[in-house]
Design a protein around this motif. Structure first.
Motif, PDB file in Angstrom:
ATOM      1  N   ALA A 288      19.747 -21.804 -11.858  1.00 35.21           N
ATOM      2  CA  ALA A 288      19.781 -20.393 -11.458  1.00 35.21           C
ATOM      3  C   ALA A 288      19.504 -19.481 -12.650  1.00 35.21           C
ATOM      4  CB  ALA A 288      21.134 -20.065 -10.838  1.00 35.21           C
ATOM      5  N   MET A 289      20.025 -19.851 -13.807  1.00 31.52           N
ATOM      6  CA  MET A 289      19.780 -19.064 -15.019  1.00 31.52           C
ATOM      7  C   MET A 289      18.310 -19.105 -15.417  1.00 31.52           C
ATOM      8  SD  MET A 289      23.120 -19.947 -17.337  1.00 31.52           S
ATOM      9  CE  MET A 289      24.677 -19.073 -17.079  1.00 31.52           C
TER      10      MET A 289
ATOM     11  N   ASP B 112      21.337 -11.268 -21.287  1.00 32.45           N
ATOM     12  CA  ASP B 112      22.170 -11.042 -20.107  1.00 32.45           C
ATOM     13  C   ASP B 112      22.455 -12.360 -19.384  1.00 32.45           C
ATOM     14  OD1 ASP B 112      22.183  -8.339 -20.617  1.00 32.45           O
ATOM     15  OD2 ASP B 112      20.545  -7.889 -19.217  1.00 32.45           O
ATOM     16  N   VAL B 113      21.425 -13.195 -19.288  1.00 33.58           N
ATOM     17  CA  VAL B 113      21.584 -14.462 -18.570  1.00 33.58           C
ATOM     18  C   VAL B 113      22.572 -15.375 -19.284  1.00 33.58           C
ATOM     19  CG1 VAL B 113      20.397 -16.550 -17.801  1.00 33.58           C
ATOM     20  CG2 VAL B 113      19.288 -14.316 -17.551  1.00 33.58           C
TER      21      VAL B 113
ATOM     22  N   GLU C 239      12.931 -16.422 -15.705  1.00 25.17           N
ATOM     23  CA  GLU C 239      11.544 -16.361 -15.233  1.00 25.17           C
ATOM     24  C   GLU C 239      11.279 -15.095 -14.416  1.00 25.17           C
ATOM     25  OE1 GLU C 239      10.947 -20.028 -13.193  1.00 25.17           O
ATOM     26  OE2 GLU C 239      10.940 -21.220 -15.033  1.00 25.17           O
ATOM     27  N   ALA C 240      12.343 -14.544 -13.814  1.00 26.97           N
ATOM     28  CA  ALA C 240      12.200 -13.306 -13.039  1.00 26.97           C
ATOM     29  C   ALA C 240      12.211 -12.066 -13.918  1.00 26.97           C
ATOM     30  CB  ALA C 240      13.312 -13.216 -11.999  1.00 26.97           C
TER      31      ALA C 240
ATOM     32  N   ILE D  35      14.749 -11.193 -16.241  1.00 28.19           N
ATOM     33  CA  ILE D  35      16.051 -10.719 -16.720  1.00 28.19           C
ATOM     34  C   ILE D  35      16.210 -11.119 -18.181  1.00 28.19           C
ATOM     35  CG2 ILE D  35      18.553 -10.936 -16.419  1.00 28.19           C
ATOM     36  CD1 ILE D  35      18.033 -11.467 -13.459  1.00 28.19           C
TER      37      ILE D  35
ATOM     38  N   GLU E  41      15.801 -19.544 -13.436  1.00 33.34           N
ATOM     39  CA  GLU E  41      15.058 -18.719 -12.474  1.00 33.34           C
ATOM     40  C   GLU E  41      15.210 -17.231 -12.796  1.00 33.34           C
ATOM     41  OE1 GLU E  41      16.703 -20.056  -8.811  1.00 33.34           O
ATOM     42  OE2 GLU E  41      15.432 -21.856  -8.711  1.00 33.34           O
ATOM     43  N   ALA E  42      16.413 -16.850 -13.257  1.00 35.42           N
ATOM     44  CA  ALA E  42      16.636 -15.452 -13.614  1.00 35.42           C
ATOM     45  C   ALA E  42      15.776 -15.056 -14.814  1.00 35.42           C
ATOM     46  CB  ALA E  42      18.116 -15.224 -13.920  1.00 35.42           C
TER      47      ALA E  42
END
Length: 221
Positions: free
Chosen positions: A194-195, A207-208, A200-201, A203, A197-198
């Motif tokens: 999930a991190m 923060d991640v 890559e999006a 973010i 993916e964040a």
């Protein structure tokens, strides 16, 4: 393939190492390298204990080291050779590699040197060891036992414990704690996916990889 092995194959050694940390378990073998057939190893340990030849040869098995364990093993098994970190002679060789492939053994872990690694790679057998050497074990090391509890890099290993080895290293999960460790490792892996993916999006990584990341391996030890 058992459920535990199938779950293990879906993970990597980093996630399992983090899970071991969370449960307060030492299970990472330090200094072992993938030296043949670059692929993941996952399965149940079948142990082999080596040692120097005794002055009195009485009681020493009249067979080559490792052969009994190979003959008794098959798919889903990983041969773990406790060679006390020795690099002056090999604790594993080419004919054993060919026999292991014929039996469907998943891979080999040697706490020490191994030889005939090109032969192992050609046969498709993954071998993790401390270093390559051409020096034979004959006259230098003998099998003391197989299938019994051993110590590898200071970590106890029993036949039936789970072994995972990949480019990141080698980890051992005690059989009695397999469910707990695998469940935690799966949670760690899902969180890190999930991190990723964040990131890559778009973010920011600061923060991640915040407080929740630092707490991934926290647990009651």
């Amino acid at each position: 393939m058992s459920d535990h092995i199938a779950r293990l194959r879906a993970l990597d050694t980093c996630a399992v190492s983090d899970a071991l940390d969370r449960h307060g378990i030492r299970g990472v073998l330090v200094g072992l390298q993938p030296l043949a057939a670059d692929r993941l190893i996952a399965g149940r340990a079948v142990t082999v204990l080596l040692g120097p030849p005794p002055e009195d040869a009485a009681g020493v098995p009249g067979r080559h080291l490792g052969t009994a364990a190979v003959d008794a093993s098959g798919p889903g098994d990983v041969i773990v050779v406790a060679h006390q970190g020795r690099t002056d002679c090999a604790g594993w060789g080419g004919l054993l590699s060919r026999a292991a492939v014929a039996r469907g053994i998943d891979g080999v872990i040697v706490d020490g040197a191994a030889r005939d690694l090109a032969e192992a790679a050609a046969a498709g057998l993954a071998v993790h060891a401390r270093m390559p050497t051409p020096v034979t074990a004959r006259g230098r090391a003998v099998e003391r036992s197989w299938g019994e509890a051993v110590e590898v890099d200071g970590i106890p290993v029993a036949s039936g414990d789970l072994i995972l080895a990949d480019a990141g290293g080698v980890v051992i999960v005690p059989a009695a704690l397999a469910d707990q460790v695998l469940t935690t490792a799966e949670s760690v892996a899902a969180t890190e996916t999930a991190m990723a993916e964040a990131i890559e999006a778009g973010i920011p990584v600061s923060d991640v990889m915040g407080k929740s990341y630092e707490e991934l391996t926290d647990g009651e030890h």
